[in-house]
Each structure stands twice: as structure tokens, then as C-alpha cells.
Motif scaffolding. Structure first.
Motif, short mmCIF file in Angstrom:
data_model
loop_
_atom_site.label_atom_id
_atom_site.label_comp_id
_atom_site.label_asym_id
_atom_site.label_seq_id
_atom_site.Cartn_x
_atom_site.Cartn_y
_atom_site.Cartn_z
N THR A 10 0.83 -1.21 0.00
CA THR A 10 0.00 0.00 0.00
C THR A 10 0.86 1.26 0.00
N MET A 11 1.81 1.31 0.90
CA MET A 11 2.65 2.52 1.01
C MET A 11 3.52 2.70 -0.24
N GLY A 12 4.02 1.61 -0.77
CA GLY A 12 4.84 1.69 -1.98
C GLY A 12 4.07 2.26 -3.15
N GLN A 13 2.83 1.83 -3.30
CA GLN A 13 2.04 2.32 -4.43
C GLN A 13 1.59 3.77 -4.20
N ALA A 14 1.34 4.15 -2.97
CA ALA A 14 1.04 5.55 -2.68
C ALA A 14 2.25 6.42 -3.05
N GLY A 15 3.45 5.92 -2.74
CA GLY A 15 4.68 6.62 -3.13
C GLY A 15 4.83 6.71 -4.64
N ARG A 16 4.47 5.63 -5.33
CA ARG A 16 4.53 5.63 -6.81
C ARG A 16 3.62 6.73 -7.35
N PHE A 17 2.42 6.86 -6.80
CA PHE A 17 1.50 7.91 -7.24
C PHE A 17 2.13 9.28 -7.06
N TYR B 287 -5.52 -1.13 -2.25
CA TYR B 287 -6.60 -1.78 -1.51
C TYR B 287 -6.27 -3.24 -1.25
N LEU B 288 -5.60 -3.87 -2.18
CA LEU B 288 -5.14 -5.24 -1.96
C LEU B 288 -4.18 -5.30 -0.78
N GLY B 289 -3.31 -4.30 -0.68
CA GLY B 289 -2.39 -4.22 0.46
C GLY B 289 -3.13 -4.07 1.78
N ALA C 67 -12.89 -12.23 14.48
CA ALA C 67 -12.09 -11.14 13.93
C ALA C 67 -12.06 -11.15 12.41
N LEU C 68 -12.55 -12.22 11.79
CA LEU C 68 -12.60 -12.27 10.33
C LEU C 68 -13.73 -11.41 9.76
N ILE C 69 -14.75 -11.15 10.55
CA ILE C 69 -15.92 -10.41 10.07
C ILE C 69 -15.54 -9.03 9.51
N PRO C 70 -14.76 -8.19 10.22
CA PRO C 70 -14.40 -6.89 9.63
C PRO C 70 -13.56 -7.00 8.37
N VAL C 71 -12.78 -8.07 8.23
CA VAL C 71 -11.98 -8.27 7.01
C VAL C 71 -12.91 -8.45 5.82
N VAL C 72 -13.92 -9.30 6.00
CA VAL C 72 -14.88 -9.56 4.92
C VAL C 72 -15.67 -8.29 4.60
N VAL C 73 -16.10 -7.58 5.63
CA VAL C 73 -16.86 -6.34 5.42
C VAL C 73 -16.00 -5.32 4.67
N PHE C 74 -14.74 -5.16 5.08
CA PHE C 74 -13.85 -4.23 4.40
C PHE C 74 -13.72 -4.60 2.92
N GLY C 75 -13.47 -5.87 2.63
CA GLY C 75 -13.32 -6.30 1.24
C GLY C 75 -14.57 -6.03 0.41
N ARG D 195 -9.29 -6.88 -11.33
CA ARG D 195 -9.57 -5.87 -10.30
C ARG D 195 -8.69 -6.06 -9.07
N TRP D 196 -8.55 -7.27 -8.57
CA TRP D 196 -7.78 -7.52 -7.35
C TRP D 196 -6.44 -8.15 -7.67
N VAL D 197 -6.43 -9.34 -8.21
CA VAL D 197 -5.16 -10.02 -8.55
C VAL D 197 -5.38 -10.82 -9.82
#
Length: 145
Positions: free
Chosen positions: A47-54, A84-86, A103-111, A143-145
């Protein structure tokens, strides 16, 4: 409007709270939990690397503003949304580290939120701004991978 980095941190906080107060079941334990730390690091570096690329390309990194450049090199050859993948990899890593099913519930919701709101919103902006070039890119890159 909740920006993706804020949603990421909110999901992370929700994971910790759910893990503490409503863990459901322990799915991951022992040394496998440490794989989660590796995923967290990989996700954040991505994530940070791609933000830096931008920033290096002079592109707008803020997803709620109009795109200023079409970045399609580097990791963008393999994923249309590596930032977003990061975030998602980092959340999966946090889930592995915590090890509880709840704890998996917020991961699924975020995705789901990212896939059906932010990415849809951004792709419409990209199509309107970059037209056929972006449409051709979408045909080549998932879109993702």
C-alpha cells in the motif's frame, strides 16, 4: 464519506474489539499466527509503496478526488487496485495473528465495501477520464489479482 485508510483502521480496531469480547472460536494458533505478521508487513509495504509511486508520478492518491494520471506500470500490471489489496492483506494478516473466527468479520466487510463502493466509484471516474485506454487496461488486468 469514509476514506479507504480510515475504513482500514476502523476495520482493524473492530477486529481487536471483536477478538477481545466476541472471539467465537480460535481458528489459528501457535506459530501460524506469526505468518500474520508477515502478511501485515507485505500488505503495508504494498500500500505505502504504491502511494509513493502515485506521488512520484504526480498523480492524485486521494480516492475521493478526480484522477490526474493513469498509472499502469509496476504492480499495476497485475492488479488494478494494489493499494486496496495491500490493506486487505494487512487485515488478513491481523486476523491470522489474532487467530479468532470473529475477527474475520471486519476483514470480509472491508473487502466487500471496497469492492462494491470505492472501487466501483473510482473505476467510473477512470473510465470517464481516460476512456478507451482505461477500458483496454481493465480487459488485461484483474480488479484484485
Amino acid at each position: 464519506m469514509f476514506l479507504p485508510p480510515i475504513l482500514f483502521f476502523e476495520a482493524l480496531m473492530a477486529m481487536v474489539i471483536i477478538h477481545k469480547f466476541w472471539p467465537l472460536a480460535k481458528w489459528v494458533s501457535g506459530p501460524y499466527r506469526w505468518v500474520g505478521l508477515a502478511l501485515i508487513m507485505i500488505g503495508l509495504v504494498l500500500t505505502m509503496g504504491q502511494a509513493g509511486r502515485f506521488r512520484r508520478h504526480g498523480a492524485n492518491v486521494r480516492s475521493h478526488k478526480a484522477p490526474t494520471r493513469f498509472i499502469h506500470d509496476g504492480v499495476y500490471k497485475y492488479s488494478r487496485n494494489p493499494m486496496y489489496l495491500g490493506f486487505l492483506l494487512a487485515l488478513l494478516g491481523a486476523w491470522l495473528f489474532l487467530g479468532s473466527a470473529g475477527a474475520l468479520i471486519p476483514v470480509v466487510v472491508f473487502g466487500l465495501v471496497m469492492n462494491f463502493t470505492w472501487i466501483t466509484y473510482e473505476e467510473a471516474y477512470m473510465r470517464a477520464t481516460f476512456g478507451d485506454e482505461y477500458r483496454a487496461y481493465c480487459q488485461r488486468v484483474r480488479r484484485w489479482v
